[in-house]
Design an enzyme around this catalytic site. Structure first.
Site, short mmCIF file in Angstrom:
data_model
loop_
_atom_site.label_atom_id
_atom_site.label_comp_id
_atom_site.label_asym_id
_atom_site.label_seq_id
_atom_site.Cartn_x
_atom_site.Cartn_y
_atom_site.Cartn_z
N ASN A 9 0.86 -1.20 0.00
CA ASN A 9 0.00 0.00 0.00
C ASN A 9 0.89 1.24 0.00
O ASN A 9 1.50 1.56 1.02
CB ASN A 9 -0.90 -0.04 1.25
CG ASN A 9 -1.70 1.24 1.40
OD1 ASN A 9 -1.86 2.02 0.45
ND2 ASN A 9 -2.22 1.47 2.60
N TRP A 10 0.94 1.90 -1.13
CA TRP A 10 1.81 3.08 -1.23
C TRP A 10 1.27 4.29 -0.48
O TRP A 10 1.96 5.29 -0.35
CB TRP A 10 2.01 3.44 -2.71
CG TRP A 10 2.98 2.54 -3.41
CD1 TRP A 10 3.49 1.36 -2.96
CD2 TRP A 10 3.56 2.76 -4.71
NE1 TRP A 10 4.35 0.83 -3.89
CE2 TRP A 10 4.40 1.66 -4.97
CE3 TRP A 10 3.43 3.75 -5.67
CZ2 TRP A 10 5.14 1.54 -6.16
CZ3 TRP A 10 4.15 3.64 -6.86
CH2 TRP A 10 4.99 2.54 -7.08
N LYS A 11 0.01 4.25 -0.07
CA LYS A 11 -0.62 5.43 0.56
C LYS A 11 -0.44 6.63 -0.38
O LYS A 11 -0.46 6.45 -1.60
CB LYS A 11 -0.05 5.65 1.96
CG LYS A 11 -0.10 4.35 2.80
CD LYS A 11 0.19 4.53 4.25
CE LYS A 11 0.06 3.17 4.94
NZ LYS A 11 0.23 3.24 6.38
N HIS A 94 -9.25 1.09 6.25
CA HIS A 94 -7.88 1.36 6.71
C HIS A 94 -7.94 2.37 7.86
O HIS A 94 -8.75 3.31 7.84
CB HIS A 94 -7.02 1.91 5.56
CG HIS A 94 -5.56 1.91 5.91
ND1 HIS A 94 -5.02 2.86 6.74
CD2 HIS A 94 -4.55 1.06 5.60
CE1 HIS A 94 -3.73 2.60 6.91
NE2 HIS A 94 -3.42 1.51 6.23
N GLU A 96 -6.24 4.83 8.61
CA GLU A 96 -6.09 6.25 8.21
C GLU A 96 -7.41 6.79 7.66
O GLU A 96 -7.74 7.96 7.87
CB GLU A 96 -4.94 6.38 7.21
CG GLU A 96 -3.60 6.16 7.89
CD GLU A 96 -2.52 5.56 7.03
OE1 GLU A 96 -2.63 5.60 5.78
OE2 GLU A 96 -1.55 5.01 7.59
N GLU A 166 -4.19 -4.66 11.48
CA GLU A 166 -3.15 -3.62 11.54
C GLU A 166 -3.30 -2.85 12.86
O GLU A 166 -4.13 -1.94 12.96
CB GLU A 166 -3.32 -2.63 10.39
CG GLU A 166 -3.23 -3.26 9.02
CD GLU A 166 -2.81 -2.23 7.99
OE1 GLU A 166 -1.79 -2.47 7.34
OE2 GLU A 166 -3.48 -1.19 7.86
N GLY A 172 3.46 2.68 10.56
CA GLY A 172 4.36 3.79 10.25
C GLY A 172 5.19 4.25 11.42
O GLY A 172 5.82 5.31 11.38
N SER A 211 4.45 -1.78 10.14
CA SER A 211 5.92 -1.83 10.16
C SER A 211 6.47 -3.21 9.82
O SER A 211 7.49 -3.63 10.36
CB SER A 211 6.46 -1.32 11.50
OG SER A 211 6.06 0.03 11.71
N GLY A 232 3.23 -0.97 4.16
CA GLY A 232 3.22 0.45 3.82
C GLY A 232 4.60 0.90 3.39
O GLY A 232 5.02 0.73 2.24
N GLY A 233 5.35 1.48 4.31
CA GLY A 233 6.64 2.09 4.00
C GLY A 233 7.59 1.20 3.22
O GLY A 233 8.24 1.64 2.26
O1 LIG Z 1 -1.39 -0.29 4.77
C1 LIG Z 1 -0.31 -0.49 5.33
C2 LIG Z 1 -0.16 -0.32 6.75
O2 LIG Z 1 -0.84 0.80 7.20
C3 LIG Z 1 1.22 -0.49 7.28
O3 LIG Z 1 2.01 0.63 7.04
P1 LIG Z 1 3.57 0.59 7.48
O4 LIG Z 1 4.12 -0.67 6.90
O5 LIG Z 1 4.17 1.82 6.89
O6 LIG Z 1 3.58 0.56 8.96
#
Ligand SMILES: O=C[C@H](O)COP(=O)(O)O
Length: 249
Positions: A9-11, A94, A96, A166, A172, A211, A232-233
């Protein structure tokens, strides 16, 4: 029985250049056939990502959708629009979206139903905040979020879902749930699914997100109820993301 799914997920990150980089990386690097991989870029990059991934086994995902089919919803995107780009997965709920854009359980359910009606696979994200965990409410919160959607679906619809656990405090932050912490919540979700149908519980994929990185993916994925990751990251760097995909194979 459950093929692992690694979804990146690139957000609100990335660029056309990064899309091209990932296309090249996946064209050059063979993926284990025992793992399913998906990339979930920002909406404007779906067309470019669809082209970049052509000929690879990587599926395309979207970060959100509007439950309506069309109309005066400035800034929104419908399930049918996503289908035009061969999108397979779409995130719903999600944390967010829940916290920043006020999507409550009813909004999450409406999105899941719209996705299912169009043949998309909703990835239902659930998770507790740090305060909720410290108050001993993790299971109640997470199962409540699952039930808010699953109670309103029929048996066939439930089989077409994916769930991503999650913990909000791990997203993050660099702070990952330990494998045993994550496994405990996954096991609780699977046990709850078993109350709907034992076959459903055996088949539904439960991803971990928060993470997850190249250096901790293998130990998380080794847990019996963790069937993949929502990354994510670490999904923004080709080497890191490919390493996670390899560790799921
Ligand atoms: O959608 C992905 C998650 O919110 C995890 O994000 P992260 O891997 O940056 O903690």
């Amino acid at each position: 029985m459950r093929m692992p799914l690694i979804a990146g997920n690139w957000k609100m990150n990335g660029s056309l250049e990064l899309v091209e980089q990932f296309g090249r990386a996946f064209a050059e690097t063979g993926l284990p056939t025992s793992v399913e991989v998906a990339l979930i870029p920002p909406t404007p990059y779906l067309a470019a990502m669809q082209s970049a991934l052509a000929g690879t086994a990587v599926a395309l995902g979207a970060q959100t959708l509007n439950p309506e089919t069309k109309g005066a919803h400035t800034g929104e995107v419908s399930a049918e629009m996503l289908n035009e780009f061969d999108v397979r997965y779409v995130l719903v709920g999600h944390s967010e979206r829940r916290s920043m854009y006020h999507e409550d359980d009813a909004a999450v359910l409406a999105r899941a139903k719209a996705a299912l009606a169009s043949g998309l696979v909703p990835v239902l994200c659930v998770g507790e905040t740090l305060e909720q965990r410290e108050a001993g409410q993790t299971e109640a919160v997470v199962l409540g979020q699952v039930e808010a959607v699953f109670n309103a679906l029929d048996a066939e619809q439930r089989t077409r879902m994916v769930i991503a656990y999650e913990p909000v405090w791990a997203i993050g932050t660099g702070r990952t749930a330990s494998p045993s912490q994550a496994q405990a919540v996954h096991a609780a979700i699977r046990a709850r699914l078993g109350e709907y149908d034992s076959e459903l519980a055996a088949r539904l994929r439960l991803l971990y997100g928060g993470s997850m990185k190249a250096d901790n993916a293998a130990e998380l994925l080794a847990e019996s109820d963790i069937d993949g990751g929502l990354i994510g990251g670490a999904s923004l760097k080709t080497n890191d993301f490919l390493a996670i995909c390899q560790s799921a194979g």
